[in-house]
Design a protein around this motif. Structure first.
Motif, short mmCIF file in Angstrom:
data_model
loop_
_atom_site.label_atom_id
_atom_site.label_comp_id
_atom_site.label_asym_id
_atom_site.label_seq_id
_atom_site.Cartn_x
_atom_site.Cartn_y
_atom_site.Cartn_z
N ASP A 1 5.98 -24.06 -65.47
CA ASP A 1 7.25 -24.64 -65.10
C ASP A 1 7.12 -26.28 -64.87
O ASP A 1 6.10 -26.63 -64.25
CB ASP A 1 7.46 -24.26 -63.82
N PRO A 2 8.17 -27.00 -65.28
CA PRO A 2 7.99 -28.44 -64.99
C PRO A 2 8.25 -28.76 -63.76
O PRO A 2 8.96 -28.11 -63.11
CB PRO A 2 9.04 -29.00 -66.13
N ILE A 3 7.79 -30.01 -63.42
CA ILE A 3 8.13 -30.63 -62.09
C ILE A 3 8.58 -32.27 -62.35
O ILE A 3 7.96 -32.44 -63.48
CB ILE A 3 7.23 -30.71 -61.01
N LEU A 4 9.29 -32.91 -61.35
CA LEU A 4 9.44 -33.98 -61.64
C LEU A 4 9.29 -35.01 -60.59
O LEU A 4 9.82 -34.64 -59.38
CB LEU A 4 11.09 -34.36 -61.93
N ILE A 5 8.35 -35.87 -60.35
CA ILE A 5 8.00 -36.83 -59.38
C ILE A 5 8.61 -38.10 -59.63
O ILE A 5 8.17 -39.00 -60.71
CB ILE A 5 6.59 -36.77 -59.23
N LEU A 6 9.46 -38.72 -59.06
CA LEU A 6 10.37 -39.83 -59.44
C LEU A 6 9.82 -41.01 -58.62
O LEU A 6 10.10 -41.24 -57.40
CB LEU A 6 11.89 -39.87 -58.76
N HIS A 7 8.35 -41.32 -58.88
CA HIS A 7 7.81 -42.18 -58.40
C HIS A 7 7.17 -43.17 -59.51
O HIS A 7 7.30 -42.91 -60.49
CB HIS A 7 6.36 -41.79 -57.79
N THR A 8 6.93 -44.59 -59.00
CA THR A 8 6.88 -45.60 -60.20
C THR A 8 5.34 -45.62 -60.39
O THR A 8 4.95 -46.23 -61.36
CB THR A 8 7.17 -47.09 -59.59
N SER A 9 4.54 -44.96 -59.89
CA SER A 9 3.10 -45.09 -59.97
C SER A 9 2.45 -44.03 -60.74
O SER A 9 2.64 -42.89 -60.38
CB SER A 9 2.19 -45.40 -58.87
N THR A 10 1.72 -44.15 -61.79
CA THR A 10 1.02 -43.26 -62.79
C THR A 10 -0.04 -42.67 -61.80
O THR A 10 -0.42 -41.31 -62.11
CB THR A 10 0.52 -43.76 -63.97
N GLN A 11 -0.57 -43.23 -60.80
CA GLN A 11 -1.59 -42.71 -59.98
C GLN A 11 -1.37 -41.67 -59.09
O GLN A 11 -1.96 -40.83 -58.72
CB GLN A 11 -2.35 -43.82 -59.29
N MET B 1 10.65 -37.20 -54.52
CA MET B 1 10.91 -38.63 -54.69
C MET B 1 10.42 -39.26 -53.21
O MET B 1 10.63 -38.57 -52.37
CB MET B 1 12.30 -38.97 -54.90
N PRO B 2 9.79 -40.59 -53.41
CA PRO B 2 9.46 -41.14 -52.11
C PRO B 2 10.66 -41.51 -51.24
O PRO B 2 11.98 -41.82 -51.80
CB PRO B 2 8.85 -42.44 -52.71
N SER B 3 10.35 -41.10 -49.99
CA SER B 3 11.38 -41.48 -48.89
C SER B 3 10.96 -42.61 -47.88
O SER B 3 11.59 -42.92 -47.04
CB SER B 3 11.71 -40.25 -48.10
N THR B 4 10.08 -43.45 -48.55
CA THR B 4 9.58 -44.60 -47.77
C THR B 4 9.53 -45.64 -48.65
O THR B 4 9.49 -45.53 -49.99
CB THR B 4 8.22 -44.44 -47.08
N PRO B 5 10.07 -47.03 -48.44
CA PRO B 5 9.98 -47.93 -49.30
C PRO B 5 8.37 -48.59 -49.79
O PRO B 5 7.56 -48.00 -49.08
CB PRO B 5 10.70 -49.07 -48.49
N ILE C 1 12.94 -45.32 -53.00
CA ILE C 1 13.56 -44.53 -54.14
C ILE C 1 14.76 -43.65 -53.71
O ILE C 1 15.86 -43.19 -54.51
CB ILE C 1 12.37 -43.64 -54.94
N ASP C 2 14.41 -42.68 -52.83
CA ASP C 2 15.32 -41.71 -52.35
C ASP C 2 16.71 -42.15 -52.03
O ASP C 2 18.11 -41.56 -52.44
CB ASP C 2 14.80 -40.46 -51.48
N GLU C 3 16.73 -43.04 -51.31
CA GLU C 3 17.94 -43.88 -50.92
C GLU C 3 18.65 -44.38 -52.16
O GLU C 3 20.04 -44.30 -52.17
CB GLU C 3 17.59 -45.01 -49.88
N TYR C 4 17.92 -44.96 -52.89
CA TYR C 4 18.65 -45.58 -54.40
C TYR C 4 19.24 -44.46 -54.91
O TYR C 4 20.61 -44.54 -55.43
CB TYR C 4 17.55 -46.17 -55.22
N PHE C 5 18.71 -43.42 -55.26
CA PHE C 5 19.38 -42.41 -56.07
C PHE C 5 20.58 -41.63 -55.09
O PHE C 5 21.61 -41.44 -56.06
CB PHE C 5 18.21 -41.22 -56.40
N ALA C 6 20.35 -41.70 -53.87
CA ALA C 6 21.70 -41.26 -53.15
C ALA C 6 22.79 -42.20 -53.40
O ALA C 6 23.70 -41.87 -53.43
CB ALA C 6 21.01 -41.12 -51.71
N ARG D 1 11.04 -36.88 -50.37
CA ARG D 1 12.15 -36.07 -49.99
C ARG D 1 11.93 -35.02 -51.40
O ARG D 1 11.61 -35.35 -52.46
CB ARG D 1 13.45 -36.66 -50.54
N CYS D 2 12.23 -33.66 -51.23
CA CYS D 2 11.77 -32.73 -52.07
C CYS D 2 13.02 -31.83 -52.30
O CYS D 2 13.70 -31.25 -51.33
CB CYS D 2 10.58 -31.98 -51.73
N TYR D 3 13.09 -31.29 -53.58
CA TYR D 3 14.28 -30.46 -53.93
C TYR D 3 13.81 -29.46 -55.00
O TYR D 3 12.81 -29.65 -55.72
CB TYR D 3 15.30 -31.01 -54.85
N LYS D 4 14.17 -27.91 -54.58
CA LYS D 4 13.54 -26.89 -55.13
C LYS D 4 14.87 -26.31 -55.96
O LYS D 4 16.07 -26.24 -55.41
CB LYS D 4 13.16 -26.05 -54.25
#
Length: 131
Positions: A1-11, A80-84, A95-100, A122-125
């Motif tokens: 199953d795929p997952i999606l992590i909306l973070h800017t860092s590949t690390q 998605m990160p919920s902290t700046p 990021i979470d604030e941006y998408f909202a 912030r996580c969504y299932k």
């Protein structure tokens, strides 16, 4: 199953996806496109986030493509990160604030429910499909 992590860092993204033995749930392996959308040639900027009228075509395309990928690949988990402070973003960009704020979460996450995740995310299932 795929997952999606909306973070800017590949690390953050790649080790998490690989260790969980999952696939990336989008054509975009990271959310680094946001760093380009919020760079004016001299500095990174954050709030206020772009309105629909202020977005350039690339930012709009990124958001639309990302949403279409959510519909197509149906990642079972979206984080998605919920902290700046993500890599490549201004100190006040969250990021979470941006998408909202830009309406992406409301438009594309209708098949998801928010769940408790690790601190700072912030996580969504994906909701179970009904027969």
């Amino acid at each position: 199953d795929p997952i999606l992590i909306l973070h800017t860092s590949t690390q953050i993204v790649f080790p998490t996806v690989m260790q969980a033995d999952r696939r990336i749930g989008s054509r975009y392996p990271t959310a680094f496109a946001l760093a380009f959308a919020y760079f004016d040639g001299k500095r990174h900027h954050g709030k206020p986030y772009h309105t629909a009228a202020q977005m350039d075509s690339l930012e709009r395309q990124y958001l639309d493509n990302l949403g279409q990928d959510v519909l197509k690949y149906k990642p079972t988990l979206i984080m998605m990160p919920s902290t700046p402070g993500d890599q490549g973003l201004a100190a006040d960009f969250q990021i979470d604030e941006y998408f909202a704020t830009v309406g992406w979460s409301a438009r594309w996450l209708g098949d998801y429910r928010e769940i408790r995740g690790p601190a700072g995310y912030r996580c969504y299932k994906l909701r179970a499909a009904t027969p």
